[in-house]
Motif scaffolding. Structure first.
Motif, mmCIF file in Angstrom:
data_model
loop_
_atom_site.group_PDB
_atom_site.id
_atom_site.type_symbol
_atom_site.label_atom_id
_atom_site.label_comp_id
_atom_site.label_asym_id
_atom_site.label_seq_id
_atom_site.Cartn_x
_atom_site.Cartn_y
_atom_site.Cartn_z
ATOM 1 N N LEU A 102 0.743 -1.217 -0.035
ATOM 2 C CA LEU A 102 -0.029 -0.017 -0.034
ATOM 3 C C LEU A 102 0.832 1.311 -0.023
ATOM 4 O O LEU A 102 1.697 1.220 0.753
ATOM 5 C CB LEU A 102 -0.964 0.188 1.223
ATOM 6 N N TYR A 103 0.515 2.049 -0.769
ATOM 7 C CA TYR A 103 1.286 3.471 -0.764
ATOM 8 C C TYR A 103 0.500 4.395 -0.102
ATOM 9 O O TYR A 103 -0.384 5.060 -0.776
ATOM 10 C CB TYR A 103 1.461 3.795 -2.363
ATOM 11 N N ILE A 104 0.931 4.966 1.022
ATOM 12 C CA ILE A 104 0.516 5.983 1.725
ATOM 13 C C ILE A 104 1.703 7.111 1.612
ATOM 14 O O ILE A 104 2.494 7.143 2.291
ATOM 15 C CB ILE A 104 0.340 5.541 3.116
ATOM 16 N N MET A 105 1.310 7.973 0.764
ATOM 17 C CA MET A 105 2.439 8.932 -0.073
ATOM 18 C C MET A 105 3.040 9.832 0.969
ATOM 19 O O MET A 105 4.254 9.974 0.911
ATOM 20 C CB MET A 105 1.754 9.618 -1.055
ATOM 21 N N PRO A 106 2.519 10.497 1.854
ATOM 22 C CA PRO A 106 3.436 11.161 2.859
ATOM 23 C C PRO A 106 4.176 10.476 3.744
ATOM 24 O O PRO A 106 4.921 10.918 4.415
ATOM 25 C CB PRO A 106 2.164 12.071 3.554
ATOM 26 N N GLY A 107 4.098 8.939 3.819
ATOM 27 C CA GLY A 107 4.949 8.248 4.669
ATOM 28 C C GLY A 107 4.319 8.047 6.079
ATOM 29 O O GLY A 107 2.869 8.361 6.183
ATOM 30 N N TYR A 108 4.872 7.693 7.195
ATOM 31 C CA TYR A 108 4.316 7.304 8.293
ATOM 32 C C TYR A 108 4.771 7.905 9.421
ATOM 33 O O TYR A 108 4.857 7.291 10.459
ATOM 34 C CB TYR A 108 4.483 5.750 8.505
ATOM 35 N N ALA A 109 5.133 9.063 9.461
ATOM 36 C CA ALA A 109 5.818 9.927 10.448
ATOM 37 C C ALA A 109 5.008 9.892 11.811
ATOM 38 O O ALA A 109 5.500 9.618 12.753
ATOM 39 C CB ALA A 109 6.237 11.356 10.100
ATOM 40 N N ASP A 110 3.760 10.147 11.654
ATOM 41 C CA ASP A 110 2.902 10.431 12.805
ATOM 42 C C ASP A 110 1.778 9.279 13.073
ATOM 43 O O ASP A 110 0.834 9.243 13.495
ATOM 44 C CB ASP A 110 2.007 11.528 12.807
ATOM 45 N N TYR A 111 2.217 7.890 12.436
ATOM 46 C CA TYR A 111 1.225 6.642 12.337
ATOM 47 C C TYR A 111 1.662 5.759 13.415
ATOM 48 O O TYR A 111 0.970 4.495 13.289
ATOM 49 C CB TYR A 111 1.088 6.145 11.098
ATOM 50 N N SER A 112 2.456 6.045 14.282
ATOM 51 C CA SER A 112 2.981 4.887 14.944
ATOM 52 C C SER A 112 1.858 4.274 16.127
ATOM 53 O O SER A 112 1.647 3.108 16.242
ATOM 54 C CB SER A 112 4.121 5.380 15.973
ATOM 55 N N ASP A 113 0.866 5.068 16.553
ATOM 56 C CA ASP A 113 -0.401 4.385 17.453
ATOM 57 C C ASP A 113 -1.049 3.546 16.465
ATOM 58 O O ASP A 113 -1.547 2.470 16.749
ATOM 59 C CB ASP A 113 -0.998 5.423 17.823
ATOM 60 N N LYS A 114 -1.363 3.766 15.119
ATOM 61 C CA LYS A 114 -2.296 3.165 14.487
ATOM 62 C C LYS A 114 -1.555 1.744 13.802
ATOM 63 O O LYS A 114 -2.147 0.709 13.774
ATOM 64 C CB LYS A 114 -2.696 4.123 12.987
#
Length: 139
Positions: free
Chosen positions: A83-95
């Motif tokens: 899956l391409y989540i274009m802005p990246g995962y900087a603030d997604y650690s909880d998810k």
């Protein structure tokens, strides 16, 4: 000025998915296609030979490189579903901690099969990525 190597193609996303030999990967791709269409409200578009993208944005870097690319998308590859989540995962650690079995790259989320993850959390991640993209690249 260098452009993105991955360009839209005329191939139908549905035809591409129908050609996937592995039945689990094909079923997961059908599920992702329906989910991303529902979440984004956009029609799928093939990017290159194997990426199904939704939406589009224009980027221009300080280096002068610019181009157009999908806002989000996925690719049912042999090894895993990407899956391409274009802005990246900087603030997604909880998810990501609640998602289930996965690996990540800079803007890629690698999933072996959808049965390994929490689909509601996956929707949260896709929506968060689209929200981040809308802030950085307004529609």
């Amino acid at each position: 000025m260098a452009e993105n190597k991955t360009q839209p193609s005329a191939t139908s996303a549905s035809e591409f998915i129908a050609s996937i030999e592995n039945p689990t990967r094909r079923a997961d791709a059908e599920t992702m296609l329906a989910m991303m269409q529902r979440i984004t409200g956009w029609q799928p578009r093939m990017w290159g030979p194997s990426i199904i993208g939704f939406g589009e944005y224009h980027y221009k870097y300080e280096s002068g490189r610019e181009g157009d690319f999908m806002r989000t998308g996925f690719s049912p590859r042999k090894a895993n579903l990407v899956l391409y989540i274009m802005p990246g995962y900087a603030d997604y650690s909880d998810k990501l901690a609640r998602l289930g079995k996965h690996k990540i790259g800079k803007s890629c989320l690698y999933i072996n099969k959808l049965a390994d993850i929490d689909m509601a959390v996956l929707e949260e991640i896709i929506e968060a990525g689209l929200d981040d993209m809308a802030r950085k690249y307004p529609l």
